[in-house]
Design a protein around this motif. Structure first.
Motif, PDB file in Angstrom:
ATOM      1  N   HIS A   1       0.835  -1.205   0.000  1.00  5.82           N
ATOM      2  CA  HIS A   1       0.000   0.000   0.000  1.00  5.82           C
ATOM      3  C   HIS A   1       0.868   1.253   0.000  1.00  5.82           C
ATOM      4  O   HIS A   1       0.627   2.199  -0.769  1.00  5.82           O
ATOM      5  CB  HIS A   1      -0.915  -0.014   1.215  1.00  5.82           C
ATOM      6  N   HIS A   2       1.896   1.275   0.830  1.00  4.80           N
ATOM      7  CA  HIS A   2       2.767   2.445   0.885  1.00  4.80           C
ATOM      8  C   HIS A   2       3.604   2.594  -0.388  1.00  4.80           C
ATOM      9  O   HIS A   2       3.844   3.712  -0.847  1.00  4.80           O
ATOM     10  CB  HIS A   2       3.691   2.356   2.103  1.00  4.80           C
ATOM     11  N   LYS A   3       4.002   1.480  -0.953  1.00  2.90           N
ATOM     12  CA  LYS A   3       4.856   1.514  -2.142  1.00  2.90           C
ATOM     13  C   LYS A   3       4.078   1.901  -3.399  1.00  2.90           C
ATOM     14  O   LYS A   3       4.612   2.600  -4.272  1.00  2.90           O
ATOM     15  CB  LYS A   3       5.514   0.150  -2.337  1.00  2.90           C
TER      16      LYS A   3
ATOM     17  N   PRO B   1      -8.901   9.399   3.381  1.00  3.76           N
ATOM     18  CA  PRO B   1      -7.599   9.934   2.953  1.00  3.76           C
ATOM     19  C   PRO B   1      -7.281   9.704   1.471  1.00  3.76           C
ATOM     20  O   PRO B   1      -6.578  10.505   0.861  1.00  3.76           O
ATOM     21  CB  PRO B   1      -6.598   9.176   3.841  1.00  3.76           C
ATOM     22  N   HIS B   2      -7.776   8.589   0.894  1.00  5.44           N
ATOM     23  CA  HIS B   2      -7.306   8.217  -0.443  1.00  5.44           C
ATOM     24  C   HIS B   2      -8.355   8.331  -1.557  1.00  5.44           C
ATOM     25  O   HIS B   2      -8.023   8.146  -2.720  1.00  5.44           O
ATOM     26  CB  HIS B   2      -6.778   6.780  -0.414  1.00  5.44           C
ATOM     27  N   ARG B   3      -9.584   8.628  -1.229  1.00  2.00           N
ATOM     28  CA  ARG B   3     -10.620   8.704  -2.262  1.00  2.00           C
ATOM     29  C   ARG B   3     -10.427   9.945  -3.141  1.00  2.00           C
ATOM     30  O   ARG B   3      -9.775  10.914  -2.745  1.00  2.00           O
ATOM     31  CB  ARG B   3     -12.007   8.764  -1.611  1.00  2.00           C
TER      32      ARG B   3
ATOM     33  N   HIS C   1       2.328  11.142  -2.138  1.00  2.00           N
ATOM     34  CA  HIS C   1       1.753  10.256  -1.117  1.00  2.00           C
ATOM     35  C   HIS C   1       0.283   9.950  -1.379  1.00  2.00           C
ATOM     36  O   HIS C   1      -0.267   9.009  -0.786  1.00  2.00           O
ATOM     37  CB  HIS C   1       1.919  10.887   0.266  1.00  2.00           C
ATOM     38  N   LYS C   2      -0.357  10.719  -2.233  1.00  2.00           N
ATOM     39  CA  LYS C   2      -1.764  10.496  -2.588  1.00  2.00           C
ATOM     40  C   LYS C   2      -2.627  10.290  -1.345  1.00  2.00           C
ATOM     41  O   LYS C   2      -3.440   9.377  -1.258  1.00  2.00           O
ATOM     42  CB  LYS C   2      -1.908   9.288  -3.517  1.00  2.00           C
ATOM     43  N   ALA C   3      -2.418  11.132  -0.362  1.00  2.00           N
ATOM     44  CA  ALA C   3      -3.154  11.020   0.900  1.00  2.00           C
ATOM     45  C   ALA C   3      -3.438  12.415   1.443  1.00  2.00           C
ATOM     46  O   ALA C   3      -2.582  13.289   1.375  1.00  2.00           O
ATOM     47  CB  ALA C   3      -2.352  10.213   1.921  1.00  2.00           C
ATOM     48  N   ARG C   4      -4.632  12.596   1.960  1.00  4.72           N
ATOM     49  CA  ARG C   4      -4.993  13.879   2.556  1.00  4.72           C
ATOM     50  C   ARG C   4      -5.209  13.697   4.059  1.00  4.72           C
ATOM     51  O   ARG C   4      -5.436  12.578   4.533  1.00  4.72           O
ATOM     52  CB  ARG C   4      -6.252  14.447   1.895  1.00  4.72           C
ATOM     53  N   SER C   5      -5.175  14.788   4.782  1.00  2.00           N
ATOM     54  CA  SER C   5      -5.385  14.760   6.223  1.00  2.00           C
ATOM     55  C   SER C   5      -6.649  15.512   6.603  1.00  2.00           C
ATOM     56  O   SER C   5      -7.040  16.473   5.935  1.00  2.00           O
ATOM     57  CB  SER C   5      -4.189  15.386   6.965  1.00  2.00           C
ATOM     58  N   GLN C   6      -7.283  15.090   7.685  1.00  2.25           N
ATOM     59  CA  GLN C   6      -8.442  15.798   8.193  1.00  2.25           C
ATOM     60  C   GLN C   6      -8.002  17.102   8.838  1.00  2.25           C
ATOM     61  O   GLN C   6      -6.805  17.332   9.060  1.00  2.25           O
ATOM     62  CB  GLN C   6      -9.187  14.935   9.208  1.00  2.25           C
ATOM     63  N   LYS C   7      -8.961  17.963   9.120  1.00  2.00           N
ATOM     64  CA  LYS C   7      -8.642  19.252   9.729  1.00  2.00           C
ATOM     65  C   LYS C   7      -7.961  19.061  11.077  1.00  2.00           C
ATOM     66  O   LYS C   7      -8.187  18.063  11.768  1.00  2.00           O
ATOM     67  CB  LYS C   7      -9.917  20.079   9.888  1.00  2.00           C
ATOM     68  N   LEU C   8      -7.151  20.032  11.431  1.00  2.00           N
ATOM     69  CA  LEU C   8      -6.385  19.963  12.673  1.00  2.00           C
ATOM     70  C   LEU C   8      -7.311  20.065  13.875  1.00  2.00           C
ATOM     71  O   LEU C   8      -7.831  21.135  14.197  1.00  2.00           O
ATOM     72  CB  LEU C   8      -5.356  21.091  12.706  1.00  2.00           C
ATOM     73  N   ASN C   9      -7.542  18.944  14.516  1.00  2.00           N
ATOM     74  CA  ASN C   9      -8.343  18.870  15.736  1.00  2.00           C
ATOM     75  C   ASN C   9      -7.950  17.575  16.429  1.00  2.00           C
ATOM     76  O   ASN C   9      -8.409  16.492  16.054  1.00  2.00           O
ATOM     77  CB  ASN C   9      -9.839  18.886  15.413  1.00  2.00           C
TER      78      ASN C   9
ATOM     79  N   GLU D   1       0.475  12.852   6.816  1.00  2.00           N
ATOM     80  CA  GLU D   1       1.662  12.817   7.679  1.00  2.00           C
ATOM     81  C   GLU D   1       2.156  11.388   7.875  1.00  2.00           C
ATOM     82  O   GLU D   1       3.361  11.134   7.942  1.00  2.00           O
ATOM     83  CB  GLU D   1       1.349  13.470   9.030  1.00  2.00           C
ATOM     84  N   HIS D   2       1.215  10.444   7.976  1.00  2.00           N
ATOM     85  CA  HIS D   2       1.631   9.041   8.129  1.00  2.00           C
ATOM     86  C   HIS D   2       2.402   8.565   6.901  1.00  2.00           C
ATOM     87  O   HIS D   2       3.432   7.894   7.031  1.00  2.00           O
ATOM     88  CB  HIS D   2       0.427   8.135   8.367  1.00  2.00           C
ATOM     89  N   HIS D   3       1.914   8.900   5.714  1.00  2.00           N
ATOM     90  CA  HIS D   3       2.615   8.462   4.503  1.00  2.00           C
ATOM     91  C   HIS D   3       3.932   9.210   4.309  1.00  2.00           C
ATOM     92  O   HIS D   3       4.900   8.648   3.789  1.00  2.00           O
ATOM     93  CB  HIS D   3       1.714   8.644   3.282  1.00  2.00           C
TER      94      HIS D   3
END
Length: 235
Positions: A100-102, A176-178, A187-195, A211-213
């Motif tokens: 998945h990461h690769k 995150p990936h849709r 990284h093709k990944a998004r993050s939720q709002k800072l909370n 951030e994880h990716h």
């Protein structure tokens, strides 16, 4: 010594989650069920939260960050956590997660599917659930019900595991990936709002997925700080 500099913090956190899950389950399997009792529904959500923590612990072990100074202990904590989470195969999880990461958001990504939520979740489940898991869960259930009430097993052992699977998929994969991603975002990944409160209770900060990716060597409890740094960098 500051707790954040404590060498064995990852191990302590992992074992705390495992012990909390086990202790809570033992208590709840003896809890008298009355469906007018509002605590019943709170306990189901609490057990779901701890189940998610069990899986996140296995996930962090896959990345080698639960016990980075002791690879063998790191492996066994991950193996044990994966087993507790409906008899997941730790080796299979590890291989597929690294794929998945690769190959994130591609045909080679075992976690990705170009479809709606339901179809994606079904594909995700088929990708990971095995007949052996189902058989082991069935055998374990039939053994446990000799000692504990069936209602308690269903409410506090089975339903939280199913809800946790949905929670992990929704916050840790689907959101995150849709959809479309910026071409420059490797990284093709998004993050939720800072909370941090929402991020912790939704999925142990894994809503901070970019951030994880970007930093897969960070354990779940350091993702909040990484998200803060990214937010400040953008501003």
């Amino acid at each position: 010594m500051l707790l954040k500099d404590f060498k064995y913090k990852g191990i302590v956190i992992a074992l705390s989650i495992i012990v909390s899950w086990g202790g809570s389950l033992i208590f709840l399997l003896h809890y008298k069920i009355t469906f007018t009792d509002p605590l019943i529904y709170i306990f189901v959500l609490w057990q779901m939260h701890l189940y998610t923590g069990i899986f996140i612990t296995a996930h962090d072990s896959i990345h080698g960050v639960v016990a980075p100074h002791n690879p063998k202990l790191n492996y066994w904590i991950g193996f044990f956590s994966a087993t507790l989470f409906a008899f997941n195969n730790y080796k299979k999880l590890s291989v597929k997660h690294h794929l998945h990461h690769k190959h994130v958001v591609s045909k080679e990504d075992p976690d990705y599917y170009e479809g709606n939520f339901l179809k994606w979740w079904l594909k995700f489940a088929i990708e990971y659930v095995t007949i052996w898991q189902i058989l082991l869960m069935a055998v374990t259930y039939n053994i446990l019900k000799l000692y504990f009430p069936m209602e308690n097993l269903i409410l506090f052992w089975e339903i939280p595991a199913i809800l946790s699977t949905l929670q992990l998929f929704y916050f840790g994969t689907y959101l995150p990936h849709r959809g479309e991603h910026a071409q420059e975002d490797v990284h093709k990944a998004r993050s939720q709002k800072l909370n941090h409160f929402v991020a912790f209770f939704s999925c142990y900060f894994f809503g901070y997925h970019h951030e994880h990716h970007a930093f897969p060597y960070l354990p779940w409890w350091q993702l909040a700080e990484a998200r803060e740094r990214e937010e400040h960098r953008i501003q």
